[in-house]
Design an enzyme around this catalytic site. Structure first.
Site, PDB file in Angstrom:
ATOM      1  N   GLU A  67      43.429  13.364 -31.138  1.00 51.68           N
ATOM      2  CA  GLU A  67      44.316  12.501 -30.347  1.00 51.68           C
ATOM      3  C   GLU A  67      45.743  12.390 -30.901  1.00 51.68           C
ATOM      4  O   GLU A  67      46.695  12.372 -30.131  1.00 51.68           O
ATOM      5  CB  GLU A  67      43.695  11.113 -30.172  1.00 51.68           C
ATOM      6  N   ARG A  91      39.408   0.689 -16.303  1.00 50.78           N
ATOM      7  CA  ARG A  91      40.072   1.344 -17.430  1.00 50.78           C
ATOM      8  C   ARG A  91      40.080   0.420 -18.644  1.00 50.78           C
ATOM      9  O   ARG A  91      40.694  -0.654 -18.630  1.00 50.78           O
ATOM     10  CB  ARG A  91      41.493   1.693 -16.993  1.00 50.78           C
ATOM     11  N   HIS A  93      45.589  18.529 -24.583  1.00 48.39           N
ATOM     12  CA  HIS A  93      44.255  18.693 -25.158  1.00 48.39           C
ATOM     13  C   HIS A  93      43.700  20.106 -24.953  1.00 48.39           C
ATOM     14  O   HIS A  93      42.768  20.512 -25.652  1.00 48.39           O
ATOM     15  CB  HIS A  93      43.268  17.705 -24.519  1.00 48.39           C
ATOM     16  N   GLU A  96      46.602  15.096 -21.226  1.00 51.93           N
ATOM     17  CA  GLU A  96      45.344  15.839 -21.025  1.00 51.93           C
ATOM     18  C   GLU A  96      45.598  17.347 -21.058  1.00 51.93           C
ATOM     19  O   GLU A  96      44.776  18.108 -21.571  1.00 51.93           O
ATOM     20  CB  GLU A  96      44.652  15.418 -19.729  1.00 51.93           C
TER      21      GLU A  96
HETATM   22  N1  BES Z   1      39.943  12.028 -24.806  1.00 50.31           N
HETATM   23  C1  BES Z   1      40.584  10.837 -24.404  1.00 50.31           C
HETATM   24  C2  BES Z   1      39.661   9.849 -23.772  1.00 50.31           C
HETATM   25  C3  BES Z   1      38.474   9.429 -24.610  1.00 50.31           C
HETATM   26  C4  BES Z   1      38.550   9.292 -25.980  1.00 50.31           C
HETATM   27  C5  BES Z   1      37.276   9.159 -24.008  1.00 50.31           C
HETATM   28  C6  BES Z   1      37.443   8.914 -26.715  1.00 50.31           C
HETATM   29  C7  BES Z   1      36.178   8.772 -24.741  1.00 50.31           C
HETATM   30  C8  BES Z   1      36.261   8.655 -26.103  1.00 50.31           C
HETATM   31  C9  BES Z   1      41.751  11.106 -23.469  1.00 50.31           C
HETATM   32  O1  BES Z   1      42.412  12.288 -23.718  1.00 50.31           O
HETATM   33  C10 BES Z   1      42.768  10.037 -23.687  1.00 50.31           C
HETATM   34  O2  BES Z   1      43.226   9.930 -24.783  1.00 50.31           O
HETATM   35  N2  BES Z   1      43.123   9.281 -22.666  1.00 50.31           N
HETATM   36  C11 BES Z   1      44.153   8.285 -22.752  1.00 50.31           C
HETATM   37  C12 BES Z   1      45.450   8.868 -22.264  1.00 50.31           C
HETATM   38  C13 BES Z   1      46.689   8.360 -22.920  1.00 50.31           C
HETATM   39  C14 BES Z   1      46.687   8.372 -24.412  1.00 50.31           C
HETATM   40  C15 BES Z   1      47.909   9.083 -22.401  1.00 50.31           C
HETATM   41  C16 BES Z   1      43.709   7.098 -21.909  1.00 50.31           C
HETATM   42  O3  BES Z   1      42.635   7.172 -21.333  1.00 50.31           O
HETATM   43  O4  BES Z   1      44.412   6.120 -21.834  1.00 50.31           O
HETATM   44 ZN    ZN Z   2      43.457  12.180 -25.556  1.00 52.28          ZN
END
Ligand code: BES
Ligand code: ZN
Length: 630
Positions: A334, A578, A315, A312
């Site tokens: 991503e 989650r 980002h 995060e």
């Molecule tokens: N931005 C994303 C979460 C997200 C993506 C929410 C698309 C809604 C739509 C966040 O940065 C993310 O990628 N989270 C991952 C973390 C992991 C890759 C370390 C997660 O939630 O698992």
């Molecule tokens: Zn992400």
């Protein structure tokens, strides 16, 4: 009939989508929002936001209409802020995931320095089932005394919280005034200015976000939130019950921020706070500016899941400063972020850790491709989202194929010493902007103009536009992976139980245990029920607190058809929200025909405790067609 309807009825009824974003109706090429002022009261009784947005709008093309995205909002009136006169508007039902709000622009704009601009006010309220907002009753919180709310706007749910141009192509600054019950604290993805007492019962919380951001980064949370400072620019926010645990788990945040700055350049957002959400938060983390949201399932007690925070933090550059222009180019957000995340880990610990994480990434890509199908066009790095809700397209593919791609390019072009300066230059070039894959590729070619022969070796079409595994997977260092790979191979080779002992994994890190289990889940072959039961006795995976270990262990048990584990898997899948954990567990149980009905029953019993996106996605996984759509 109004001017709006009489003059532009044809273009409106066509329901043309934005030329820059298949998931938005907005036309920022014609009129673009440059600042949002949100002024709402959070009404916990009615589970609604009630108030207004004031939008600063700049005219860009030949139009007298501003087009916004809305979803389930009740629009009460729209006015020209300067004289209070009413503006005509109309809403057309669009697709499942949004409608089109067209607003007639005033005919007396402000003209300054060649810019034509407007300021309009929209009085509105959200609906009870806004897909962006989850309202929790006190009993759904850790403290049990106060209600709680939080938002999750990415990818395209901001439109269910406020009328906006809900496309990452548009970036605007925002300010907000949130009226909330006096006993609650309110946080946003912005800098907090002050809190004003209204009366005994209510307070107003004021915020500003001076850096232009896409709508999906607008975020809010309200609850009995307290904080502890854990670094010069970082506080951990949560209900008091989790505060000490959270402060411990995320203690390395400042070190990660400094490492990220070393890789990417200065951090422009001022504050980097963390908010630990209630268990129903649907993601591991969400990069809301100034205030990353994280799931409480990261609280493993040993900092082993803090890579999500590194992600995060990354980002803050890749995604929040330099943004995908729409969600077809999500890998630019991503894939790059995973790339920077793993660079942070490599620098903080050892480059071997980066390689180990990369290998786990390949493992998770392969696992996802089994579910998605390796011919599925949604497994292309660049997707086609015309008529597709980005929630339905979401997977690890843009993360892991994106990471493999960047790692491959880095090696091809001469390693980190050559590629990291490119990364910084790319961030510098596109900061505060949004871009497409083509623009990125053009910049890459421009930067490496002396290495065009090398770049010409890349099979661009296969990388971008073909499904399944990528054309090349680099060789990673397997030092940290070898032990778990060997042990997994030994179990799969059906060796007698006497050849295994609890010391096999005694000195392993949590991540090695997780990867070991994930390897067994991924393998074509299933362990026998007896083997898994012996493994349970030897390695005691049942008693592990780490959510990733627990998740992979439960998947392995389901794969070997261990019936007693079904309730535990369903408990885990419904005690937290989650998606990464919830969906595969429901999918696994669904695929086990004798157990299918149990999954459906538990889902029906628990679905109203789930956040919208979890409820919706699991309904699809369970093939429950009567959806709770609004
Ligand atoms: N931005 C994303 C979460 C997200 C993506 C929410 C698309 C809604 C739509 C966040 O940065 C993310 O990628 N989270 C991952 C973390 C992991 C890759 C370390 C997660 O939630 O698992
Ligand atoms: Zn992400």
């Amino acid at each position: 009939m109004s001017l709006l309807l009489s003059t532009s009825i044809d273009s409106l009824t066509e329901m043309a989508l934005s030329p820059t974003d298949p998931n938005s109706f907005s036309r920022p090429d014609l009129a673009v929002v440059t600042h949002i002022h949100l002024n709402v009261k959070v009404n916990f009784t009615r589970k609604m936001f009630e108030g207004s947005v004031i939008l600063d709008v700049e005219k860009k093309g030949d139009t007298n209409v501003l087009i916004l995205d809305v979803r389930g909002l009740v629009i009460l009136s729209i006015t020209n802020i300067f004289d209070g006169s009413r503006l005509d508007y109309c809403i057309e039902k669009g697709v499942d995931y949004g409608s089109k709000l067209s607003v007639e622009l005033p005919d007396d704009p402000i003209i300054d320095d060649g810019k034509i601009s407007y300021k309009i006010k929209i009085d509105y309220r959200t609906s009870q089932d806004s897909t962006a907002i989850q309202w929790l009753n006190p009993e759904q919180t850790a403290g049990g005394k106060h209600p709680y709310l939080f938002s999750q706007c990415e990818a395209i749910h901001a439109r269910s919280m406020l009328p906006c141009q809900d496309t990452p192509f548009v970036k605007s600054t925002y300010t907000a005034e949130i009226t909330a019950p006096a006993e609650l604290n309110v946080l946003m993805s912005a800098i907090k200015e002050k809190i004003i007492d209204v009366d005994k019962a209510l307070k107003i919380h004021r915020f500003h976000q001076p850096v232009p951001i896409p709508s999906y980064l607008i975020a809010i949370a309200a609850g009995a939130l307290v904080s502890k400072q854990i670094g010069p620019r970082t506080r951990v926010w949560t209900e008091k019950e989790l505060l000490d645990k959270g402060a411990y788990e995320f203690e390395e945040t400042e070190k990660m921020l400094k490492t990220a700055e070393d890789i990417c350049g200065p951090y422009v957002w001022g504050v980097y706070d963390l908010l630990i959400l209630p268990p129903s938060f649907p993601f591991g983390g969400m990069e809301n500016p100034c205030l990353t949201f994280v799931t409480p399932t990261l609280l493993a007690g040993d900092r082993s899941l803090a890579n999500v925070v590194a992600h995060e933090i990354s980002h803050s550059w890749t995604g929040n400063l330099v943004t995908n222009m729409n969600f077809e180019h999500f890998w630019l957000n991503e894939g790059f972020t995973v790339f920077v995340e793993r660079k942070i880990l490599g620098r903080m610990y050892d480059d071997k850790v980066r390689h180990f994480a990369a290998l786990m990434g390949v493992q998770s890509l392969k696992t996802a491709l089994i579910t998605l199908g390796d011919k599925n066009p949604l497994t292309n790095l660049v997707t086609n989202l015309i008529g597709i809700d980005p929630d339905d397209a979401f997977s690890v593919v843009p993360y892991e194929k994106g990471h493999i791609f960047l790692f491959y390019l880095e090696q091809l072009l001469g390693g980190p010493d050559v590629f990291e300066p490119f990364l910084r230059s790319y961030l510098e070039e596109f900061k505060y902007k949004s871009l497409s894959t083509t623009q990125w590729k053009e910049y890459l070619f421009k930067y490496f103009s002396d290495k065009v022969e090398v770049l010409d070796k890349v099979d661009w079409n296969a990388w971008f536009n073909e499904p399944g595994l990528p054309p090349v997977i680099p060789k990673y260092d397997t030092t940290l992976a070898q032990e778990y790979l060997d042990l997994a191979a030994k179990w799969l080779a059906d060796k007698p139980i006497s050849e295994f002992s609890k010391s096999d994994i005694e000195n392993w890190t949590s991540n090695q245990k997780e990867a070991f289990l994930a390897e067994l889940v991924l393998n074509n072959k299933s362990l026998s029920l007896d083997q898994v039961k012996s493994m349970s006795e030897l390695y005691r995976f049942d008693s592990r607190q780490n959510s990733e270990i627990r998740f992979n262990w439960l998947r392995l048990c389901l794969k070997s058809r261990w019936e007693e584990k079904v309730s535990e898997a369903l408990d885990f899948a419904t005690s937290q929200g989650r998606l990464k954990f919830v969906r595969p567990l429901f999918q696994d149980i669904y695929a086990w025909e004798e157990m299918r009905q149990r999954a459906i029953d538990v889902y029906n019993e628990k679905k109203y405790k789930m956040m919208y996106v979890t409820r919706e996605m699991v309904a699809k996984d369970l093939h429950i067609l009567d959806k709770n759509k609004n």
